[in-house]
Design a protein around this motif. Structure first.
Motif, short mmCIF file in Angstrom:
data_model
loop_
_atom_site.label_atom_id
_atom_site.label_comp_id
_atom_site.label_asym_id
_atom_site.label_seq_id
_atom_site.Cartn_x
_atom_site.Cartn_y
_atom_site.Cartn_z
N ALA A 57 -0.23 -8.02 -11.09
CA ALA A 57 -0.80 -7.29 -10.05
C ALA A 57 -2.26 -6.93 -10.34
N GLN A 58 -2.23 -6.11 -11.45
CA GLN A 58 -3.71 -5.50 -11.76
C GLN A 58 -4.44 -6.55 -12.21
N MET A 59 -3.90 -7.50 -12.98
CA MET A 59 -4.80 -8.75 -13.23
C MET A 59 -5.40 -9.61 -12.20
N LEU A 60 -4.64 -9.62 -11.21
CA LEU A 60 -4.94 -10.25 -10.06
C LEU A 60 -6.06 -9.45 -9.26
N GLU A 113 8.73 7.34 -6.38
CA GLU A 113 7.83 7.53 -5.39
C GLU A 113 8.09 7.64 -3.94
N PHE A 114 9.51 7.26 -3.80
CA PHE A 114 10.16 7.51 -2.32
C PHE A 114 11.10 8.66 -2.32
N PRO A 115 10.79 10.01 -2.55
CA PRO A 115 11.74 10.87 -2.65
C PRO A 115 12.52 11.21 -1.54
N GLU A 116 11.85 10.76 -0.19
CA GLU A 116 12.53 10.86 1.04
C GLU A 116 13.76 10.02 1.29
N SER A 117 13.64 8.94 0.58
CA SER A 117 14.71 7.90 0.76
C SER A 117 16.05 8.36 -0.17
N SER A 118 17.03 7.42 -0.05
CA SER A 118 18.12 7.72 -0.67
C SER A 118 18.37 6.53 -1.72
N VAL A 136 5.54 -7.36 -8.61
CA VAL A 136 4.18 -7.83 -8.05
C VAL A 136 3.59 -7.28 -6.94
N ALA A 137 4.40 -7.43 -5.95
CA ALA A 137 4.17 -7.40 -4.24
C ALA A 137 3.77 -5.69 -4.37
N LYS A 138 4.43 -4.95 -5.11
CA LYS A 138 4.22 -3.39 -4.93
C LYS A 138 2.81 -3.09 -5.33
N GLY A 139 2.57 -3.68 -6.66
CA GLY A 139 1.24 -3.45 -7.19
C GLY A 139 0.30 -3.94 -6.46
N LEU A 140 0.33 -5.13 -5.77
CA LEU A 140 -0.74 -5.60 -4.93
C LEU A 140 -0.87 -4.81 -3.78
N LEU A 141 0.00 -4.43 -3.33
CA LEU A 141 0.07 -3.60 -1.89
C LEU A 141 -0.54 -2.40 -2.19
N ASP A 142 -0.15 -1.66 -3.17
CA ASP A 142 -0.60 -0.36 -3.57
C ASP A 142 -2.05 -0.37 -4.05
N GLY A 143 -2.40 -1.41 -4.42
CA GLY A 143 -3.88 -1.49 -5.05
C GLY A 143 -4.91 -2.01 -4.14
#
Length: 486
Positions: A437-440, A127-132, A54-61
């Motif tokens: 997230a998208q509904m909200l 989405e985070f290819p630079e991370s491990s 939920v948090a990722k969807g909201l923050l990205d959106g």
């Protein structure tokens, strides 16, 4: 006197059993802000995989939205890091039952949703290819093996697969196959089974995946994301007219109150503590998990496989003990440890929200599973044993969407839920969280979110009140042969 399904689950206990997955604790396990903020745009209750999605969807959106995550215990320390480490869809094995309960279209939609969920979980890591994160979490594709311990269960699987190949889109057909007991023995090393199903799946170290993703989100959105662990929520209320400038709702916690325009419940089996109208419709279920060492090299059983063992449920008339119908197993690719869970317990000990204790009969039974179905020269060594609280819905599928005044007792518009994953959180949670997230944010999700999962008035008064999916768990004793799958 309430039935076990109708009891208040309370808050998560402060002294839970410690899962093998959570060792060592993540650096963010006890994260919190130095100053507890009195207002935010969205409060997310629960820091597991659903809350993270939920948090990722909201923050990205939304580039301006502010989020506060409230967690009663440590970060991602609930069912998210107490499970078997699978990322699989339950829909293949359950397809016939989904068709029977909800119709063909809904069954197809739910199956697509769960299969897409697996792909979306991998995409989130990508989405985070630079991370491990990928290496750290050990997320990997596997061959999913679903073994059947009796003929009735295998016959049901054949019916389900036939319906699957008849109704699913062409891209999903023929990805799964059934093999005989002899083939299961020679190809998979399985003993004492009548057959097995084979198809695509995935496995992961769940605690590392979701804590790692939270860490990356905090790095990316540190100015708009606050995570407050060890901050249990005691109540949600309408904001007084004088305080509406801080948000529509007041969320009351152990560290003070926070005003918010939206509240999202990602609390699964504990949800009805804050939303009492859901008691009897959404209830906790205590599962048992273990880490066992067979002392064998990894290739002997295959860390590139994830396993489940299914049988027809049986209840002993004298003891009331329910034989598990489902065991689940993954293998750590580095240590070779077998991560095995399953239940063998009385119903009243399963419908429970206390994960400070382990189901004793289940603990004894799961020590016997590996020698029964694999060639093991020595008894397995129990390295770790723990319990976890899942959330089950009365009609057997998750509930997601905006909550009505009938459910909350408050003004409508800003309270949301994603819960009731019925033991298959990894098969649903990421997609369910993103859907919320998208509904909200006001986006149309009708093209990819199954309508059967939404918590409508009709469902609230209908299948969530009268559903028979978990009928065998309703009472404190076993009076008749249950129809439950567990």
């Amino acid at each position: 006197m309430p039935t076990p399904l109708e009891r208040d689950p309370g808050l998560p206990v402060p002294d839970p059993t410690v899962p093998f997955w959570q060792l060592p604790p993540h650096s963010l396990a006890s994260v919190s802000s130095k100053k507890f903020q009195s207002s935010t745009d969205v409060v997310i209750i629960g820091s597991g995989m659903t809350g993270c999605s939920v948090a990722k969807g909201l923050l990205d959106g939304d580039s301006k939205i502010r989020i506060t995550v409230l967690e009663a215990r440590g970060l991602a320390s609930g069912a998210t890091s107490r499970n078997g480490g699978h990322i699989v869809s339950p829909s293949v094995g359950d397809f016939a039952e989904l068709v029977e309960c909800f119709g063909v279209k809904a069954a197809v939609d739910i199956a697509e949703f769960t299969l897409n969920n697996i792909e979306m979980t991998f995409d989130a890591v990508g989405e985070f290819p630079e991370s491990s994160l990928a290496k750290y979490s050990k997320i990997r594709p596997t061959t999913k093996v679903l073994a059947y311990a009796d003929q009735e269960a295998f016959n049901n699987a054949q019916k389900s697969l036939q319906l699957w190949n008849k109704h699913m889109p062409s891209k999903r057909k023929d990805h799964f196959k059934l093999v005989s007991s002899e083939e299961a023995k020679t190809e998979l090393g399985l003993h004492n089974v009548v057959g097995a199903g084979i198809g695509p799946g995935a496995a992961v170290w769940p605690y590392r995946l979701w804590c790692g993703l939270w860490s990356l989100l905090l790095d990316r959105y540190h100015d708009r994301l606050a995570i407050e662990t060890f901050t249990p929520v005691h109540a949600v209320a309408d904001a007084p007219a004088t305080e509406e400038r801080l948000g529509r709702y007041v969320v009351k916690t152990s560290r003070g109150e926070v005003g918010a325009s939206h509240v999202v419940y990602c609390t699964n089996g504990f949800t009805s503590h804050l939303l009492p109208t859901l008691r009897g419709k959404l209830f906790p279920f205590r599962g048992t998990m273990s880490a066992q060492d067979l002392g064998l090299s990894v290739p002997n059983h295959g860390a590139d496989r994830s396993w489940s063992l299914l049988s027809t449920p049986h209840v002993d008339e004298k003891s009331g003990v329910r034989s598990a119908s489902l065991y689940y197993l993954t293998q750590d690719p580095d240590t070779g440890y077998m991560m095995l869970g399953g239940e063998y317990e009385k119903p009243e000990d399963l419908v429970c929200s206390d994960d400070s204790k382990v189901n004793s009969r289940s603990a004894e039974e799961i020590s016997k599973v590996l020698p029964r179905h694999f060639e093991t020269p020595d008894p397995p060594q129990m390295k770790s044993l723990w319990s976890g609280i899942m959330g089950f819905s009365r009609d057997g599928i998750p509930m997601i969407g905006r909550l009505s005044a009938e459910v909350t007792g408050r003004r409508e518009g800003g309270e949301w839920i994603a819960a009731g994953f019925n033991g298959y959180g990894t098969g649903y949670c990421y997609s369910c969280g993103l859907a919320i997230a998208q509904m909200l944010l006001g986006k149309d999700v009708s093209g990819w979110v199954p309508s059967a999962l939404t918590i409508t008035k009709e469902r609230f008064q209908g299948s969530l009140s009268t559903g028979k999916f978990w009928d065998g768990l309703v009472g404190p004793s076993v009076d008749a042969e249950p129809r439950s799958k567990l």
